[in-house]
Design a protein around this motif. Structure first.
Motif, PDB file in Angstrom:
ATOM      1  N   LYS A   1       0.834  -1.206   0.000  1.00 51.16           N
ATOM      2  CA  LYS A   1       0.000   0.000   0.000  1.00 51.16           C
ATOM      3  C   LYS A   1       0.869   1.257   0.000  1.00 51.16           C
ATOM      4  O   LYS A   1       0.613   2.209  -0.741  1.00 51.16           O
ATOM      5  CB  LYS A   1      -0.922   0.002   1.219  1.00 51.16           C
ATOM      6  CG  LYS A   1      -1.975  -1.102   1.156  1.00 51.16           C
ATOM      7  CD  LYS A   1      -2.836  -1.126   2.414  1.00 51.16           C
ATOM      8  CE  LYS A   1      -3.848  -2.277   2.332  1.00 51.16           C
ATOM      9  NZ  LYS A   1      -4.540  -2.474   3.619  1.00 51.16           N
TER      10      LYS A   1
ATOM     11  N   ALA B   1      -3.588   1.872 -10.267  1.00 51.44           N
ATOM     12  CA  ALA B   1      -3.180   0.944  -9.201  1.00 51.44           C
ATOM     13  C   ALA B   1      -3.840   1.319  -7.873  1.00 51.44           C
ATOM     14  O   ALA B   1      -4.228   0.444  -7.088  1.00 51.44           O
ATOM     15  CB  ALA B   1      -1.664   0.950  -9.069  1.00 51.44           C
TER      16      ALA B   1
ATOM     17  N   TRP C   1      -6.719   2.795  -7.502  1.00 55.26           N
ATOM     18  CA  TRP C   1      -8.115   2.401  -7.596  1.00 55.26           C
ATOM     19  C   TRP C   1      -8.271   0.902  -7.392  1.00 55.26           C
ATOM     20  O   TRP C   1      -9.127   0.438  -6.641  1.00 55.26           O
ATOM     21  CB  TRP C   1      -8.673   2.847  -8.964  1.00 55.26           C
ATOM     22  CG  TRP C   1     -10.040   2.344  -9.239  1.00 55.26           C
ATOM     23  CD1 TRP C   1     -11.197   2.792  -8.706  1.00 55.26           C
ATOM     24  CD2 TRP C   1     -10.379   1.261 -10.116  1.00 55.26           C
ATOM     25  NE1 TRP C   1     -12.255   2.061  -9.195  1.00 55.26           N
ATOM     26  CE2 TRP C   1     -11.781   1.124 -10.060  1.00 55.26           C
ATOM     27  CE3 TRP C   1      -9.651   0.406 -10.946  1.00 55.26           C
ATOM     28  CZ2 TRP C   1     -12.450   0.163 -10.801  1.00 55.26           C
ATOM     29  CZ3 TRP C   1     -10.310  -0.551 -11.683  1.00 55.26           C
ATOM     30  CH2 TRP C   1     -11.698  -0.673 -11.613  1.00 55.26           C
ATOM     31  N   LYS C   2      -7.398   0.152  -8.041  1.00 53.56           N
ATOM     32  CA  LYS C   2      -7.486  -1.310  -7.899  1.00 53.56           C
ATOM     33  C   LYS C   2      -7.224  -1.747  -6.459  1.00 53.56           C
ATOM     34  O   LYS C   2      -7.845  -2.693  -5.976  1.00 53.56           O
ATOM     35  CB  LYS C   2      -6.493  -2.003  -8.830  1.00 53.56           C
ATOM     36  CG  LYS C   2      -6.947  -1.998 -10.285  1.00 53.56           C
ATOM     37  CD  LYS C   2      -6.184  -3.012 -11.131  1.00 53.56           C
ATOM     38  CE  LYS C   2      -6.826  -3.092 -12.511  1.00 53.56           C
ATOM     39  NZ  LYS C   2      -6.149  -4.053 -13.389  1.00 53.56           N
ATOM     40  N   ALA C   3      -6.289  -1.072  -5.798  1.00 59.16           N
ATOM     41  CA  ALA C   3      -5.989  -1.443  -4.413  1.00 59.16           C
ATOM     42  C   ALA C   3      -7.165  -1.109  -3.505  1.00 59.16           C
ATOM     43  O   ALA C   3      -7.602  -1.929  -2.701  1.00 59.16           O
ATOM     44  CB  ALA C   3      -4.727  -0.730  -3.946  1.00 59.16           C
TER      45      ALA C   3
ATOM     46  N   ARG D   1      -9.436  -4.986  -6.558  1.00 57.52           N
ATOM     47  CA  ARG D   1      -9.715  -5.582  -7.860  1.00 57.52           C
ATOM     48  C   ARG D   1      -8.666  -6.614  -8.259  1.00 57.52           C
ATOM     49  O   ARG D   1      -7.530  -6.563  -7.792  1.00 57.52           O
ATOM     50  CB  ARG D   1      -9.729  -4.493  -8.940  1.00 57.52           C
ATOM     51  CG  ARG D   1     -10.835  -3.498  -8.809  1.00 57.52           C
ATOM     52  CD  ARG D   1     -12.181  -4.131  -9.084  1.00 57.52           C
ATOM     53  NE  ARG D   1     -13.233  -3.208  -8.709  1.00 57.52           N
ATOM     54  CZ  ARG D   1     -14.261  -2.911  -9.502  1.00 57.52           C
ATOM     55  NH1 ARG D   1     -14.375  -3.461 -10.692  1.00 57.52           N
ATOM     56  NH2 ARG D   1     -15.193  -2.076  -9.095  1.00 57.52           N
TER      57      ARG D   1
ATOM     58  N   ALA E   1      -4.536  -6.142  -8.846  1.00 60.31           N
ATOM     59  CA  ALA E   1      -4.066  -5.007  -8.041  1.00 60.31           C
ATOM     60  C   ALA E   1      -2.552  -5.066  -7.819  1.00 60.31           C
ATOM     61  O   ALA E   1      -1.860  -4.041  -7.852  1.00 60.31           O
ATOM     62  CB  ALA E   1      -4.801  -4.955  -6.702  1.00 60.31           C
TER      63      ALA E   1
END
Lengths: 417, 371, 417, 371
Positions: free
Chosen positions: D232, D293, D295-297, D301, D304
Motif C-alpha cells: 500500500k 493501481a 483504484w485497484k488497491a 480488484r 491489483a
C-alpha cells in the motif's frame, strides 16, 4: 476516480444482444497473419458483415441515426467495440479510414444536402472509402499537396497523384484533399472532395511496400498509387467550401492524430507473446524461467499498460466532455514508439522465429513476423512521430505563451468510434 | 598508431566498389530480394575477384589475407547489402576447416571454396535455438566406418545456395562433431524459410550417411573448433554490418538534403537532424569497436576477446537501431521496397542473432572481464 | 590500421625520464572525492607542481618552446599525459581552461607582442586563467553576451556579469568574451580580452551549485559569478582585433567542443565501479555473480570503450593531419550522454551507497557520490548536448549541401593537449 | 468510469496547496535542503491538517481515508518536494501497525502518529542492502520477557527526525520480528548520512533492550506484515513521485517559455521541445499507472498487485529520467541550487531504491504475471 466500466442493467442487456448477434453473424474467416492474404470471397463476407452491422446502426454506433448511425451513447458504442474486439475486429471490420475520418468531417463541415447524400452510404456500410492525402512531394507537410482541382462549370477537373492509398480490394469512394487555388496563400488554397472511384480517369496501381496493409479494421493499409487524369467530378462533392480545406483538415487530423483508437482494444500482441513464452521450452525448461525473457516480457507488459491507460484516459475525458489538447497525440506517439520497443523485446525473446513466416516454424502462425514489419511501418501513417511531437509542443505551449487549440470536432456524442 | 587503410586495403575497397556498381546495383539487390533474380546470378563474377579465398592461405588456393583486409571486403559487401553465401562459405566454413580440418580436408576442400566452385553452409542451430554446444541435439551415430545423422537444423544461413554443408552434431561420446557432407547426399533436404529475414532455411537430416573421415573436428571437440572460427568470423560479420550501416547513413544524409517539406529540406528540422545524428553515432561506435577488435585479433593482443564481444554487440545493435532511425528520417519513402532501405532493415534483423545475439555477446563479455 | 602506441627508443627513454621525474615531484595529496575539499595548502602544492612542469616545458608540451611550451611532438605529449594520468592528473594539474583555450586562441589570433607577453606566463604555469563566457542571459547563445567593453583612450571600460566561472582558489587572469559594439550586427560585435583579475572593480562571488567544481585538471568547475564594474583594462589586452571576436570564438569553441580530451585518459570511474563490484558481496556472494550487476557493468564497459575509441580516433586523425569536422562534437556528445547512462548503471549496481558521501558507507570513498552529481552537471559546460548536435548537423551537412567548416586551429603540432 | 477527483479530494488538494504555499515555499525547501532551516520547522503546521492520520481509522484518531485520497495529499507534498518523516510515520509505520499491531499497540501508538506527536521511522535495510527478508541480519535475542537487539540499519529514511522506530529483526526462530522501540532508548544511535540523497541515516543497535510486547508482528512473520504495508505504501510513494514530476514539468514548461536564446524562447527549438515532451510523457505514464493501481488497491480488484508493481516501476523510473530531461531543458540554470530543480533530482535518486528499485518491482511483476 473510478476506472470501472460499470454497465447499467440496460447496457448489460444490450451487451447480451450484441454478443448473441455477433455470434450468429461474424463469418468464420481463416486467421491470416498477413491481412493481405485475405481472399476476395473472404473480403465479400467482411463487407457483408459491415452492411449487416450498418443496417442495425452498429457500424458507426455513435453517429446520429438520422444519417444511418446508431445514435447510441458512448457506453453502448464501447460495448459494441468490446464485443467486436473479442473477434479481433473493430468498427468497421475492414479498412475504411476514409469513411471514419470523412464522415466525421462531413458531420462538421458538410451541407445538409451533403450529409444526407454521403453519410448514410458510409454509416450503413454500403460503401467503403479510402483516404487520399499523401503525394510524392507531400507527406508530413499536408498543406503542400499539389493534386489540383480546377472549376469547370458545375464540375471540377482533378489532376495529380496520391500515394500510400487504401487497401487491396478497392473502394467505392475516396476522401481526398486537393489544391483548388494554385496561386492562393498556403493553408487558404485547399479543398476536400468525396470522390467516387468509378469516375473515368482514375487509375489505381499497387505499391510494393515493406508491409502490404490489409482489409481489417485496424490495419494501417497504405498501398496504392492513385493517378487522376482529368477526372471530372460534380462540384456538389466538394465538402466544407472551396479553399476552406485547411479548416476541414483540422477536424480530419484531430481524429486521426490519436482519437481513432477505442478505449477497450486489447493488446493482441501481448497475449501472443505471453502465450509463446509460456508454451515454449528452451533446453527443457519453460522459456519464462529465463530471467532475460522475463525482463523482455515485463518491458513489453509495462509498455502495453501505459499505451492502454493513455488511450483510456483520452476516452474517459471525451466521455466526460473534457476537451483534449495534447493527449491524443501523446497516446498515439506512445503507441508508435512502444511498438518499436515491443518489436525488439519480441526479437530478443523469440530469436529468428520472430522473423520467419514459414507455416511450420513461424511463431504464432506468422503474426509475429508481420508485427516485426508492422512496427516499422506504423511509425508514419496518421502523422509521423515527429508530427505528433509538433502537435504536443504547440498544444502544451512549449516555448509559446498561447497554446494552440485543437481542430473542430463533431459533438462528443458523435465521436463514439 | 595509424587509422588509415593500407594501400592494399584501398585497392580491395576499390575492387569491391566496382563489383557492387556493376553486379549488385540497388535494382539488382531489390530484384534478388523479391526473388525476381537468382541470388547466385553474379556468383562467378564475385568469385573471380578472389575474395572467397581471402582468409585461406595461398597453399590452399587463397590469398592468406588478414582479418582486417578481409573486413575491408566485407564492409563493402555490407554496403549493398550483397546477400548470398560468400560469408558462410568464404569466411565461416573456411575458418572452420582451417581451425579443425585435417590436411586432407584442407587440401580437398579449401581450394574449391576459394574458387567459388564449392559453396559451404554451416548448419549449427536447431529448433531449441542458441549458440552453445548445449543446443546441439542432432545425432551422429557410428555405423562401422560411417556415421548416420538425424536431426533438424533451423535458421541455417545460405543452405539453399550451398553445395556442401558442415553440420554440428552430437556424437555418441557426447562431444560435438562437425561433419562435412554433400548437400545433395541422400537424407539431406533443405527448405527456404520465408519472412522478414534473408537467406534462412531449414535443413533436415534423415539417416544421412557420411564417412567417418568427414568429421572435420576429429582431433578435438568440434565446438572448440567452431568457437575459434566464430571468434574470427564474428568480426568479419561486424564489418559487414558496419558497411550496411554506413550505406544507411549515406542514404539518410542524402534524403535529409533532397527531400523537402514545409518549404525546406527536412534535414533543417532538428528532429530529423537528430535521427541522422543517431545513425552516424551508431555507425561510428560500430566502426571503431570493430576496427580495434580486428586489429587486436590480427595482432593477437591482450583483450582481443573482450574487444570482439564489444564489437559484435555494438555492431549488431547499431545496425538494428540505425535502421530504425533511418526509417524515422525517411518516413513513407523508407518502406517502399524499391528504394532499398528495407534491404538493410531486413538484413539487420537477420544478422541480429547470427553467431550470437548482443545479449549472448554481453554475457560472454562479462565472463571475459572476469565478472 | 594500427591502434598501437608504439614508442621509439627515444620515446621510451623519455617515458622513463618523465616517470622518474613525476615520482619525485608529484605531491602526495589526500584523495578528495569532492575536488572542492582541496585545502589551500594542497592547492599551493598543485600550483608548485604546475610551475615545475612549466619550467620543463611539460605543462603545455606541444606548444612552441619559444613561448614556454615544450615544443614536443604528439608522441612525447602523449607520454606526459599517460604518465600524469597514472596519478589521475592531467596537464595542467589544476583547473585552467582559460589557459588551455586562451593560449590556443592567442597562438592563432594574437599579435607577436601579445604572444610574447601572455603565452609564457600561461605555458610555464606562472599564472592560471579562468574562462569567462556565460552570462545570466547568455548561455548556449554565446553570441548574445552583453558584458560591454567601451573604448576609452588606450583602455577599455568593462561592465557586466559572467557566471559559472572558474574554481575556488582564484585565478590571475581571465580569458573573456565581451561585446565591443552595442549597435553592431550579430557576430560582428564581439571581442576577447585577457583580463588580469587583480584590476579594480572585479568582484568574485561563489555560486551554490549541485556540484562545486574543483582544482583538478579534469574537473568541470563552473562556480563563481564575476561582476565587472567599470573595470579599466589596457587595449593591448584585446586579442584578435576589435569586433573580430566571433572568429576567435571559432578557435576557442573548436577546441572546447571535443578536442580537449587526450587520447589516453583512463576511465577512472570504470575502474572504480569494477573494483566495487569485485570486492563487494551480497548475501555472501560476490556482487559480480548477479546477472543484473553483470549487465549493468557490461553496459558501462561498452559505453566507456566507445567514448575512448571516438577520442582515440580524433587524436589519431589530428596526429595524421586529417581535419576533423563533426568528430570532436560527436566524441564529446557521447562522453556527456554516456555519463548519464553510466550514472544509472552505477546506481543500479550500488543502490543508496552510490548516493552517500559518508566516510564509513560511501562507495569508493565518495567518488561515486560525486560522479552521481557530476554526470548531471557535465551535460552543460563546453556546449550542451544540443549545441554539440547543432555542430554535428552542420558539419555533416544534414539538410544542407554545404558543410560548415571548423574554426581555425593552431597547427597540428601545437595542439598536443 | 470517472477520472476526475471527488469533491473531497479537491478539498484535500486545496488544503495541501495552501500548506505548501505558506510553509514550504521554494526558498524554505532550499534552506531545509542546505541545512539552514530545520526539517521539522513546520511539522506542527503540517500535522494540524490531519494528513498524518489519513490512513488511520477514526477510532485511532485518524481520518480513515482511502489510499486514493491519501495519494492526493502525497501528490501535493511531492510537488515541493516536501521532505521529512510524514511518509515514514503517517503512511509506512501507520500501515505496519494497522496490518500487524495488536489492539493495544494500535490504541497506544496510532493516535500519536495521527497527531504528529510521535514520529516513526522504519529501520529495515542493512549494509547488505535489499528489500527482502533474506537481507535482515539484525538479531533480536530473547532475555526473559525482553528482547536484546544488535545490528546496524543503513539507509533508514527519516530516522534522525523520529521519536520512535520500528526495526526489522531476525528472531531466534528465524522469522522476522518488527520491533517497536523508543529512538532514545539505550543502545540506539542514529547518524545522518550526507550526500546526494535526502533524509537517509544509519541506525546502530547495540544491545538495545525492549520488552517482548514491543514486537508488533507477534502473531505472524513480520515480513508478511511489512509486505502488506509496503504494497500500500508503495502506491503513496508513487503518488509522491508523480507530484514531484508534475512540478518538474511545470518548471520545464515555464522555462521553455521564458528563457530566451538565439533571440527566441528556447522552447521554439525542437530539441528543447522534445526534452519537455519527454517530461510530460514520463509524467503521464507515471500518473495513470499510479492512479489505476490506487483504484485497484482500494477496490481490491483483480490485478491489483500487477498494477502496483507497474506503477512503482514507472513512477520511480519516470521521476529519475524526467529530472534528467528537465536538466536538459534548463542547462546551467538547473544546477543552481536556489532554483529548486535539484531538490527533485536529489529526491528522485533518494526514492529510486526505496521500498524496492524498479528492477525489484519488475521481478515481482514477472512473478505476479506467472512468468
Amino acid at each position: 476516480m473510478d476506472f470501472d466500466l460499470e454497465w447499467t442493467p440496460e447496457q448489460i442487456e444490450f451487451q447480451a444482444e450484441v454478443r448473441g448477434w455477433l455470434a450468429n453473424h461474424v463469418p468464420k474467416l481463416k486467421d491470416h497473419a498477413d491481412p493481405a492474404a485475405l481472399t476476395a470471397d473472404e473480403y465479400a463476407l467482411q463487407r457483408k458483415l459491415g452492411r449487416e452491422l450498418g443496417a442495425k446502426g452498429w457500424l458507426y454506433p455513435a453517429m446520429p441515426s438520422e444519417y444511418g448511425g446508431g445514435g447510441l451513447d458512448l457506453g453502448m458504442s464501447m460495448i459494441i467495440e468490446e464485443e467486436l474486439d473479442l473477434y479481433h475486429l473493430a468498427t468497421p471490420p475492414y479498412y475504411d479510414t476514409g469513411g471514419r475520418l470523412g464522415s466525421a468531417s462531413i458531420m462538421v463541415w458538410g451541407t445538409d444536402e451533403q450529409k444526407q447524400y454521403f453519410l448514410p452510404k458510409i454509416l450503413r456500410g454500403e460503401i467503403r472509402t479510402w483516404q487520399l492525402l499523401s503525394e510524392p512531394e507531400s507527406g508530413s507537410d499536408l498543406a503542400s499537396v499539389a493534386t489540383s482541382a480546377v472549376r469547370d462549370g458545375d464540375d471540377y477537373l482533378i489532376n495529380g497523384t496520391k500515394i500510400y492509398v487504401g487497401s487491396n480490394h478497392g473502394a467505392e469512394y475516396s476522401w481526398m484533399i486537393v489544391k483548388t487555388d494554385p496561386n492562393g496563400d498556403r493553408h487558404k488554397n485547399l479543398s476536400w472532395f468525396m470522390m467516387p472511384m468509378g469516375l473515368p480517369g482514375i487509375t489505381v496501381e499497387p505499391m510494393d511496400l515493406l508491409l502490404v496493409g490489409g482489409e481489417r479494421g485496424a490495419a494501417s493499409g497504405v498501398k496504392n498509387t492513385v493517378y487522376f487524369d482529368n477526372v471530372r467530378i460534380p462540384a456538389s462533392h466538394l465538402i466544407g467550401g472551396e479553399n476552406n480545406g485547411w479548416e476541414v483538415a483540422g477536424t480530419h487530423l484531430e481524429i486521426e492524430h490519436g482519437l481513432l483508437r477505442s478505449a477497450v482494444r486489447s493488446d493482441e500482441m501481448l497475449d501472443r507473446v505471453m502465450n509463446y513464452a509460456r508454451t515454449t521450452t528452451r533446453r527443457g525448461l519453460p522459456l519464462t524461467d529465463d530471467p532475460d525473457v522475463q525482463d523482455s516480457l515485463v518491458d513489453f507488459y509495462i509498455n502495453s499498460q501505459v499505451t492502454r491507460l493513455l488511450h483510456f484516459r483520452n476516452f474517459a475525458y471525451r466521455a466526460q466532455g473534457k476537451q483534449l489538447t495534447y493527449e491524443g497525440s501523446q497516446a498515439y506517439l506512445h503507441q508508435k514508439r512502444s511498438a518499436l520497443s515491443k518489436a525488439r523485446s519480441i526479437l530478443e525473446v523469440m530469436g529468428p522465429r520472430a522473423l520467419v513466416s514459414d507455416p511450420e516454424w513461424a511463431a504464432e502462425n506468422g503474426h509475429i513476423e508481420v508485427h516485426q514489419r508492422a512496427s516499422i511501418v506504423e511509425q508514419h501513417p496518421g502523422g509521423t512521430a515527429e508530427i505528433q511531437r509538433v502537435i504536443i509542443a504547440r498544444r502544451l505551449g512549449i516555448g509559446r505563451e498561447k497554446r494552440e487549440q485543437p481542430g473542430q470536432l463533431p459533438s462528443a456524442e458523435n465521436q463514439g468510434n | 598508431m595509424d587509422l588509415t587503410l593500407t594501400e592494399q586495403q584501398k585497392m580491395l575497397q576499390a575492387t569491391m566498389n566496382e563489383l557492387r556498381n556493376r553486379d549488385y546495383t540497388k535494382e539488382t539487390l531489390v530484384a534478388i530480394d523479391a526473388g525476381k533474380e537468382p541470388a547466385l546470378g553474379h556468383w562467378q563474377s564475385l568469385a573471380s575477384t578472389g575474395i572467397l579465398g581471402s582468409l585461406i592461405p595461398e597453399e590452399f588456393g587463397g590469398a592468406g589475407a588478414s582479418l582486417a583486409d578481409t573486413a575491408v571486403i566485407y564492409e563493402e559487401l555490407g554496403r549493398g547489402p550483397v546477400p548470398g553465401p560468400h560469408f558462410s562459405s568464404g569466411v565461416l566454413a573456411a575458418l572452420v576447416l582451417l581451425e579443425g580440418g585435417t590436411d586432407t580436408q584442407k587440401r580437398t576442400l579449401l581450394p574449391g571454396i576459394a574458387s567459388g566452385e564449392r559453396i559451404f553452409a554451416l548448419a549449427i542451430t536447431e529448433e531449441d535455438y542458441g549458440w552453445g554446444p548445449e543446443f546441439i541435439q542432432t545425432l551422429a551415430r557410428t555405423r562401422g566406418t560411417d556415421v548416420l545423422i538425424d536431426g533438424t537444423k533451423l535458421f541455417v544461413h545460405d543452405a539453399t545456395d550451398a553445395t556442401d554443408l558442415i553440420v554440428a552434431t552430437r556424437l555418441e561420446t557426447g562431444s560435438i562433431g562437425l561433419v562435412h557432407m554433400d548437400k545433395h547426399a541422400r537424407g539431406v533436404a533443405t527448405r527456404a524459410l520465408p519472412g522478414f529475414a534473408t537467406g534462412l532455411s531449414e535443413v533436415t537430416l534423415l539417416q544421412a550417411l557420411v564417412s567417418k573421415s568427414s568429421i572435420i573436428s576429429s582431433m578435438e571437440d568440434g565446438w572448440d573448433v567452431l568457437e575459434r572460427a566464430m571468434r574470427k568470423a564474428t568480426l568479419i560479420l561486424s564489418a559487414y554490418q558496419v558497411g550496411g550501416l554506413s550505406q544507411v547513413f549515406d542514404m539518410s544524409l542524402l534524403y535529409s538534403q533532397t527531400r523537402r517539406q514545409f518549404q525546406q529540406p527536412i534535414g533543417r528540422f532538428q528532429r530529423v537532424q537528430d535521427h541522422v545524428i543517431d545513425v552516424v553515432n551508431y555507425l561510428d561506435a560500430a566502426r571503431w569497436t570493430t576496427y580495434e577488435a580486428l586489429w587486436k585479433a590480427d595482432e593477437a593482443r591482450e583483450g582481443a576477446i573482450e574487444a570482439m564481444h564489444t564489437a559484435a554487440t555494438t555492431a549488431s545493435e547499431s545496425y538494428y537501431y540505425g535502421c530504425n532511425s533511418a526509417h524515422d528520417v525517411h518516413a513513407g519513402m523508407g518502406i517502399v521496397r524499391e528504394y532499398g532501405l528495407t534491404l538493410h532493415t531486413k538484413m539487420s534483423r537477420t544478422l541480429y542473432h547470427y553467431l550470437g545475439s548482443p545479449r549472448y555477446h554481453r554475457k560472454r563479455l562479462a565472463h571475459a572481464l572476469g565478472l
